[in-house]
Design a protein around this motif. Structure first.
Motif, mmCIF file in Angstrom:
data_model
loop_
_atom_site.group_PDB
_atom_site.id
_atom_site.type_symbol
_atom_site.label_atom_id
_atom_site.label_comp_id
_atom_site.label_asym_id
_atom_site.label_seq_id
_atom_site.Cartn_x
_atom_site.Cartn_y
_atom_site.Cartn_z
ATOM 1 N N SER A 177 0.801 -1.219 0.000
ATOM 2 C CA SER A 177 0.000 0.000 0.000
ATOM 3 C C SER A 177 0.838 1.276 0.000
ATOM 4 O O SER A 177 0.296 2.365 -0.181
ATOM 5 N N ILE A 178 2.126 1.174 0.204
ATOM 6 C CA ILE A 178 2.978 2.361 0.234
ATOM 7 C C ILE A 178 3.218 2.819 -1.206
ATOM 8 O O ILE A 178 3.795 2.078 -2.018
ATOM 9 N N PRO A 179 2.771 4.017 -1.555
ATOM 10 C CA PRO A 179 2.981 4.506 -2.930
ATOM 11 C C PRO A 179 4.471 4.715 -3.227
ATOM 12 O O PRO A 179 5.274 4.985 -2.318
ATOM 13 N N GLU A 180 4.830 4.632 -4.476
ATOM 14 C CA GLU A 180 6.230 4.767 -4.898
ATOM 15 C C GLU A 180 6.815 6.123 -4.507
ATOM 16 O O GLU A 180 7.967 6.204 -4.113
ATOM 17 N N GLU A 181 6.019 7.177 -4.608
ATOM 18 C CA GLU A 181 6.555 8.507 -4.266
ATOM 19 C C GLU A 181 6.921 8.608 -2.794
ATOM 20 O O GLU A 181 7.860 9.317 -2.428
ATOM 21 N N LEU A 182 6.215 7.874 -1.924
ATOM 22 C CA LEU A 182 6.567 7.882 -0.503
ATOM 23 C C LEU A 182 7.773 7.001 -0.205
ATOM 24 O O LEU A 182 8.482 7.220 0.779
ATOM 25 N N ARG A 183 8.011 6.020 -1.033
ATOM 26 C CA ARG A 183 9.166 5.141 -0.817
ATOM 27 C C ARG A 183 10.472 5.913 -0.949
ATOM 28 O O ARG A 183 11.450 5.591 -0.301
ATOM 29 N N GLY A 184 10.485 6.914 -1.808
ATOM 30 C CA GLY A 184 11.697 7.720 -2.011
ATOM 31 C C GLY A 184 11.797 8.904 -1.073
ATOM 32 O O GLY A 184 12.858 9.521 -0.952
ATOM 33 N N ASP A 185 10.716 9.243 -0.392
ATOM 34 C CA ASP A 185 10.695 10.389 0.522
ATOM 35 C C ASP A 185 11.582 10.089 1.727
ATOM 36 O O ASP A 185 11.490 9.035 2.355
ATOM 37 N N ASP A 186 12.434 11.048 2.072
ATOM 38 C CA ASP A 186 13.367 10.858 3.188
ATOM 39 C C ASP A 186 12.654 10.650 4.523
ATOM 40 O O ASP A 186 13.168 9.965 5.401
ATOM 41 N N LYS A 187 11.475 11.235 4.690
ATOM 42 C CA LYS A 187 10.727 11.100 5.942
ATOM 43 C C LYS A 187 10.243 9.669 6.147
ATOM 44 O O LYS A 187 10.156 9.187 7.270
ATOM 45 N N PHE A 188 9.905 8.986 5.056
ATOM 46 C CA PHE A 188 9.343 7.644 5.140
ATOM 47 C C PHE A 188 10.337 6.541 4.797
ATOM 48 O O PHE A 188 10.036 5.369 4.953
ATOM 49 N N LYS A 189 11.504 6.938 4.302
ATOM 50 C CA LYS A 189 12.473 5.936 3.832
ATOM 51 C C LYS A 189 12.848 4.941 4.932
ATOM 52 O O LYS A 189 12.899 3.741 4.706
ATOM 53 N N GLY A 190 13.109 5.409 6.142
ATOM 54 C CA GLY A 190 13.471 4.526 7.254
ATOM 55 C C GLY A 190 12.353 3.546 7.580
ATOM 56 O O GLY A 190 12.594 2.357 7.824
ATOM 57 N N LEU A 191 11.116 4.046 7.547
ATOM 58 C CA LEU A 191 9.968 3.183 7.819
ATOM 59 C C LEU A 191 9.842 2.103 6.751
ATOM 60 O O LEU A 191 9.655 0.917 7.069
ATOM 61 N N VAL A 192 9.973 2.510 5.491
ATOM 62 C CA VAL A 192 9.845 1.562 4.380
ATOM 63 C C VAL A 192 10.961 0.520 4.439
ATOM 64 O O VAL A 192 10.713 -0.679 4.289
ATOM 65 N N VAL A 193 12.188 0.964 4.703
ATOM 66 C CA VAL A 193 13.327 0.031 4.796
ATOM 67 C C VAL A 193 13.102 -0.942 5.954
ATOM 68 O O VAL A 193 13.344 -2.152 5.828
ATOM 69 N N GLY A 194 12.609 -0.438 7.083
ATOM 70 C CA GLY A 194 12.344 -1.304 8.235
ATOM 71 C C GLY A 194 11.254 -2.329 7.944
ATOM 72 O O GLY A 194 11.381 -3.508 8.310
ATOM 73 N N LEU A 195 10.189 -1.896 7.271
ATOM 74 C CA LEU A 195 9.121 -2.836 6.916
ATOM 75 C C LEU A 195 9.615 -3.886 5.923
ATOM 76 O O LEU A 195 9.276 -5.072 6.045
ATOM 77 N N ASP A 196 10.415 -3.450 4.942
ATOM 78 C CA ASP A 196 10.991 -4.413 3.986
ATOM 79 C C ASP A 196 11.879 -5.434 4.703
ATOM 80 O O ASP A 196 11.807 -6.633 4.426
ATOM 81 N N ALA A 197 12.714 -4.966 5.629
ATOM 82 C CA ALA A 197 13.606 -5.866 6.371
ATOM 83 C C ALA A 197 12.786 -6.842 7.215
ATOM 84 O O ALA A 197 13.116 -8.039 7.310
ATOM 85 N N THR A 198 11.703 -6.364 7.821
ATOM 86 C CA THR A 198 10.844 -7.229 8.625
ATOM 87 C C THR A 198 10.191 -8.295 7.748
ATOM 88 O O THR A 198 10.114 -9.471 8.129
#
Length: 180
Positions: free
Chosen positions: A89-110
């Protein structure tokens, strides 16, 4: 002959036993051999039964170790499903956003860690898309018109899982319907 006294009957038995001691001895030996054969047979049956019980117990112990986590694994599947939905559900534009990047990386790692844990414990995804419907692994939820061959899976609504060689959860799928 009906009026033989008990003493006469005893005397007659003694005479018969004395006349043919070899016959009486032969009968006794045959009887003992029969009993011995029966005892041997009973022993063999008992040994076979003990061996069968031992094998059954060993198999049950192996199965218990192998499939002990089945109930827990079923419960964790919903967590894995929710994590996968969150990642999708995370849009591509938010995946590159610095504010959300840590969250996205953490969710991917999980998500990768859950897949790694599943793999270590023999939990695998069931292939569904493009496969023919297998009622042992797939649960058809709906039929849809399609150019694909009838009975072919064309949509996967929920991923199915196996734990080693046993079904943990069937894949919920949409199946191609034949021409009307």
């Amino acid at each position: 002959m009906d009026d033989i006294s008990p003493t006469d009957a005893e005397a007659l038995r003694e005479e018969t036993a004395q006349a043919s001691p070899e016959l009486a001895e032969h009968d006794r030996a045959a009887q003992l051999e029969g009993e011995l054969a029966e005892a041997r047979q009973a022993t063999l049956y008992a040994q076979a039964e003990v061996q069968n019980v031992r094998r059954r117990a060993e198999k049950e112990a192996v199965d218990a170790r192998t499939y002990a986590a089945t109930a827990f694994a079923r419960d964790i599947l919903s967590v894995a499903d929710n994590l996968a939905r969150a990642l999708q559900s995370i849009p591509e534009e938010l995946r590159g956003d610095d504010k959300f990047k840590g969250l996205v990386v953490g969710l991917d790692a999980t998500g990768r860690e859950i897949e790694s844990v599943f793999q270590r414990h023999g939990i695998t995804k069931i292939a569904a898309m493009g496969e023919p419907l297998d009622p042992n692994r797939h649960q058809a939820m709906l039929e849809m018109p399609s150019d694909a061959a009838p009975g072919t899976i064309i949509q996967e609504m929920q991923t199915g899982y196996m734990i080693r060689d046993r079904l943990l959860r069937p894949a919920m799928v949409g199946v191609a319907r034949g021409p009307e």
